[in-house]
Write a protein that holds these residues in place. Structure first.
Motif, PDB file in Angstrom:
ATOM      1  N   ALA A   1      18.802  51.273  26.390  1.00  0.00           N
ATOM      2  CA  ALA A   1      17.295  51.204  27.944  1.00  0.00           C
ATOM      3  C   ALA A   1      16.930  52.435  27.260  1.00  0.00           C
ATOM      4  CB  ALA A   1      16.928  50.640  29.263  1.00  0.00           C
ATOM      5  N   THR A   2      15.715  52.981  26.635  1.00  0.00           N
ATOM      6  CA  THR A   2      15.252  53.972  26.916  1.00  0.00           C
ATOM      7  C   THR A   2      14.219  54.299  28.193  1.00  0.00           C
ATOM      8  OG1 THR A   2      13.115  53.511  25.552  1.00  0.00           O
ATOM      9  CG2 THR A   2      14.622  54.109  24.129  1.00  0.00           C
ATOM     10  N   HIS A   3      14.065  53.954  28.429  1.00  0.00           N
ATOM     11  CA  HIS A   3      13.278  53.764  30.111  1.00  0.00           C
ATOM     12  C   HIS A   3      14.231  52.691  30.560  1.00  0.00           C
ATOM     13  CE1 HIS A   3      10.571  55.343  33.038  1.00  0.00           C
ATOM     14  NE2 HIS A   3       9.960  54.070  33.219  1.00  0.00           N
ATOM     15  N   LEU A   4      14.834  53.199  32.275  1.00  0.00           N
ATOM     16  CA  LEU A   4      15.314  51.968  33.453  1.00  0.00           C
ATOM     17  C   LEU A   4      14.652  52.477  34.196  1.00  0.00           C
ATOM     18  CD1 LEU A   4      18.198  50.108  32.781  1.00  0.00           C
ATOM     19  CD2 LEU A   4      19.220  52.179  34.040  1.00  0.00           C
ATOM     20  N   ILE A   5      13.733  51.075  34.991  1.00  0.00           N
ATOM     21  CA  ILE A   5      13.733  51.162  35.657  1.00  0.00           C
ATOM     22  C   ILE A   5      14.540  50.158  36.636  1.00  0.00           C
ATOM     23  CG2 ILE A   5      11.854  50.022  37.473  1.00  0.00           C
ATOM     24  CD1 ILE A   5       9.941  49.642  34.867  1.00  0.00           C
ATOM     25  N   VAL A   6      15.446  51.036  37.995  1.00  0.00           N
ATOM     26  CA  VAL A   6      16.233  49.896  38.856  1.00  0.00           C
ATOM     27  C   VAL A   6      15.372  49.422  39.983  1.00  0.00           C
ATOM     28  CG1 VAL A   6      18.073  50.859  40.182  1.00  0.00           C
ATOM     29  CG2 VAL A   6      17.385  51.894  38.357  1.00  0.00           C
ATOM     30  N   MET A   7      15.478  48.170  40.683  1.00  0.00           N
ATOM     31  CA  MET A   7      14.657  47.885  41.400  1.00  0.00           C
ATOM     32  C   MET A   7      15.516  47.528  42.737  1.00  0.00           C
ATOM     33  SD  MET A   7      11.848  45.918  39.932  1.00  0.00           S
ATOM     34  CE  MET A   7      11.221  45.599  41.462  1.00  0.00           C
ATOM     35  N   LYS A   8      15.361  47.629  43.918  1.00  0.00           N
ATOM     36  CA  LYS A   8      15.972  47.112  44.968  1.00  0.00           C
ATOM     37  C   LYS A   8      14.833  46.595  46.384  1.00  0.00           C
ATOM     38  CE  LYS A   8      19.372  48.818  48.876  1.00  0.00           C
ATOM     39  NZ  LYS A   8      19.937  49.601  49.312  1.00  0.00           N
ATOM     40  N   ASP A   9      14.927  45.536  46.939  1.00  0.00           N
ATOM     41  CA  ASP A   9      14.713  45.144  47.624  1.00  0.00           C
ATOM     42  C   ASP A   9      12.803  45.226  47.916  1.00  0.00           C
ATOM     43  OD1 ASP A   9      16.739  44.775  49.343  1.00  0.00           O
ATOM     44  OD2 ASP A   9      16.292  46.708  50.453  1.00  0.00           O
ATOM     45  N   GLY A  10      12.079  44.713  46.316  1.00  0.00           N
ATOM     46  CA  GLY A  10      11.002  44.412  45.658  1.00  0.00           C
ATOM     47  C   GLY A  10      10.264  46.567  45.415  1.00  0.00           C
TER      48      GLY A  10
END
Length: 272
Positions: free
Chosen positions: A209-218
Motif C-alpha cells: 500500500a501507498t495509503h493504508l486505511i485501518v478500520m475497527k467497528d465500522g
C-alpha cells in the motif's frame, strides 16, 4: 493513465437488514494511490467497498465520484471510471478465457456500438498484462485458482478504468499466487491506476500500500502511509494481537511479528 477519479464518502451509513455496519463515515481515497483497507472481520471493509462499487446503497450520506453522487451516474458511465474485482467470482459454464475477458468491454457497447477494433486491442493488452494470453481458448473452469484470478483481473483491466476496486483478491490462493498477484497490482499502480483493495494480511498491506486505511467497528481509526501508522500499539488495539513491529528486511516497510505463547513455552521466550 491520467484523469484519476476522486472517490470519497460523505457521512455514509451502511448496513444490512436495518443493522448498521458503518456509521457516518467520511473519507477520501487519494487519487493515484494504492490504497489498502484492513481491519478485523466484520469491521465494514468489504461493505465500504461495495458501496463505492454501487452494489450497496447507503442508508444515509453519499458516495462521491469526482464530486458527484455516484448514484447519479448511469451504470455504464460509472463502469467506465471504476472497475471491480469482486470477492466471489463465478464464470458461466463452458466459457473460455477470451470470452470472459471480452465481457469487460460491456460498458462501451450499446445499441449503435457493438464489437470494435478497440475491444480487440483492450482484450489483447489485458490478457498480455496478466499473463493469460496462452490460456485464451481454455475453459475458465479448467484453470487453477491462481490462473482463474488472473483471468478475472484481465476482465477488469479490459474495462480500461482509471480506478480498480479489489475485494479480498488473494483469498483462497496459496502464498506464491498471493505474492504474484500483489506484484501484478503494484505494476498496475505504477502504470497509473488508482487501486483500492481490501486485504486480510496486514504485512501484505503494509508492503504494497501507498495509503493504508485501518478500520475497527465500522469506523476509520488510522490512515496514512504504512510506515507512519503501523505500530505494535495500533495492531493490538485493532486486532487484539500483541506483537512487535520491525522493518521488513527486504522492503523496509512495517513487518508485524506476533507474540506466541506456544513459542515462549518451548523456547523460554519472554515477551518484551
Amino acid at each position: 493513465m491520467t484523469d484519476q477519479p476522486r472517490i470519497e464518502t460523505e457521512q455514509v451509513t451502511l448496513g444490512y437488514d436495518g443493522t448498521p455496519v458503518v456509521s457516518n463515515l467520511s473519507l477520501g481515497i487519494p487519487p493515484g494511490s494504492f490504497t489498502v483497507i484492513v481491519g478485523p472481520n466484520g469491521c465494514g471493509k468489504s461493505t465500504l467497498l461495495r458501496s463505492v462499487a454501487r452494489l450497496l446503497t447507503p442508508n444515509s450520506g453519499r458516495v462521491l465520484l469526482d464530486g458527484r453522487s455516484i448514484s447519479d451516474y448511469r451504470p455504464k458511465e460509472a463502469a467506465r471510471r471504476i472497475g471491480l474485482l469482486p470477492q466471489d467470482s463465478t464464470a458461466p459454464d463452458g466459457i473460455t478465457v477470451a470470452e470472459l475477458v471480452e465481457r469487460g468491454r460491456y460498458p462501451y457497447h450499446g445499441l449503435f456500438r457493438q464489437h470494435s477494433d478497440d475491444d480487440d486491442r483492450a482484450v489483447a493488452e489485458a490478457m498480455d498484462a496478466t499473463g493469460v494470453t496462452d490460456l485464451a481458448d481454455r475453459q475458465v473452469a479448467e484453470l487453477s485458482g491462481g490462473q482463474r484470478q488472473r483471468v478475472w483481473v484481465a476482465m477488469a483491466l479490459a474495462q480500461e478504468t482509471p480506478a480498480l476496486l479489489l475485494d479480498e483478491p488473494t483469498t483462497f490462493l496459496d502464498i506464491a499466487y498471493q505474492v504474484e498477484l500483489l506484484d501484478l497490482f503494484a505494476q498496475l499502480h505504477e502504470q497509473g491506476r488508482t487501486l483500492v483493495a481490501v486485504l486480510h494480511d496486514l504485512n501484505h498491506a503494509a508492503r504494497y500500500a501507498t495509503h493504508l486505511i485501518v478500520m475497527k467497528d465500522g469506523a476509520v481509526v488510522a490512515e496514512g502511509a504504512p510506515a507512519d501508522i503501523v505500530t505494535a500499539e495500533l495492531v493490538e488495539d485493532v486486532f487484539g494481537l500483541p506483537c512487535i513491529v520491525i522493518p521488513d528486511p527486504l522492503t523496509g516497510t512495517p513487518l508485524v511479528i506476533p507474540h506466541s505463547t506456544a513459542h515462549r513455552t518451548r523456547a523460554g521466550y519472554e515477551r518484551r
